[in-house]
Design a protein around this motif. Structure first.
Motif, PDB file in Angstrom:
ATOM      1  N   LYS A   1       7.776   4.966   3.073  1.00  0.00           N
ATOM      2  CA  LYS A   1       6.580   5.262   3.871  1.00  0.00           C
ATOM      3  C   LYS A   1       5.526   5.988   3.038  1.00  0.00           C
ATOM      4  N   ARG A   2       5.981   6.827   2.142  1.00  0.00           N
ATOM      5  CA  ARG A   2       5.040   7.547   1.272  1.00  0.00           C
ATOM      6  C   ARG A   2       4.358   6.569   0.311  1.00  0.00           C
ATOM      7  N   TYR A   3       5.106   5.627  -0.226  1.00  0.00           N
ATOM      8  CA  TYR A   3       4.528   4.602  -1.101  1.00  0.00           C
ATOM      9  C   TYR A   3       3.555   3.728  -0.310  1.00  0.00           C
TER      10      TYR A   3
ATOM     11  N   ARG B   1       1.831   4.620   2.248  1.00  0.00           N
ATOM     12  CA  ARG B   1       0.643   5.439   2.473  1.00  0.00           C
ATOM     13  C   ARG B   1      -0.271   5.383   1.245  1.00  0.00           C
ATOM     14  N   PHE B   2       0.321   5.476   0.057  1.00  0.00           N
ATOM     15  CA  PHE B   2      -0.449   5.377  -1.178  1.00  0.00           C
ATOM     16  C   PHE B   2      -1.168   4.031  -1.252  1.00  0.00           C
TER      17      PHE B   2
ATOM     18  N   ILE C   1      -4.153   3.903   1.025  1.00  0.00           N
ATOM     19  CA  ILE C   1      -5.285   4.641   0.452  1.00  0.00           C
ATOM     20  C   ILE C   1      -6.016   3.759  -0.550  1.00  0.00           C
TER      21      ILE C   1
ATOM     22  N   ARG D   1      -6.816  12.355  -0.466  1.00  0.00           N
ATOM     23  CA  ARG D   1      -5.650  11.699   0.133  1.00  0.00           C
ATOM     24  C   ARG D   1      -4.537  11.476  -0.889  1.00  0.00           C
TER      25      ARG D   1
ATOM     26  N   GLU E   1      -2.771  14.746  -1.544  1.00  0.00           N
ATOM     27  CA  GLU E   1      -1.864  15.073  -0.444  1.00  0.00           C
ATOM     28  C   GLU E   1      -0.613  14.183  -0.476  1.00  0.00           C
ATOM     29  N   THR E   2      -0.803  12.896  -0.668  1.00  0.00           N
ATOM     30  CA  THR E   2       0.313  11.946  -0.634  1.00  0.00           C
ATOM     31  C   THR E   2       1.268  12.138  -1.803  1.00  0.00           C
TER      32      THR E   2
END
Length: 80
Positions: free
Chosen positions: A25-27, A29-30, A33, A50, A53-54
């Protein structure tokens, strides 16, 4: 974007993907962005905030992202 710049960008995205293999999920999100920035939904300052933060707690990735930003939008990896 030159072929060398494209190669560096792809290498960077691969490093991010490998680092967050256990946090998909973090990837994702990247990637969101990056898509928002490419489509001009967000500006360089917003993408910098962003990404910081990520990718927090991964100062090397934050610092590595600076090569893709204009000088006035560069990220301080220490959170500044």
């Amino acid at each position: 974007m030159s072929a060398d710049e494209q190669r560096r960008a792809l290498d960077y995205v691969r490093r991010v993907r490998e680092r967050f293999i256990a946090e998909p999920k973090r990837y994702e999100r990247f990637l969101t962005i990056m898509k928002d920035f490419k489509s001009q939904r967000i500006n360089a300052s917003e993408v910098a905030a962003r990404v910081r933060e990520t990718l927090s707690t991964h100062d090397d990735l934050v610092a590595g992202f600076n090569v893709f930003l204009p000088e006035d939008a560069r990220i301080d990896a220490r959170g500044g």
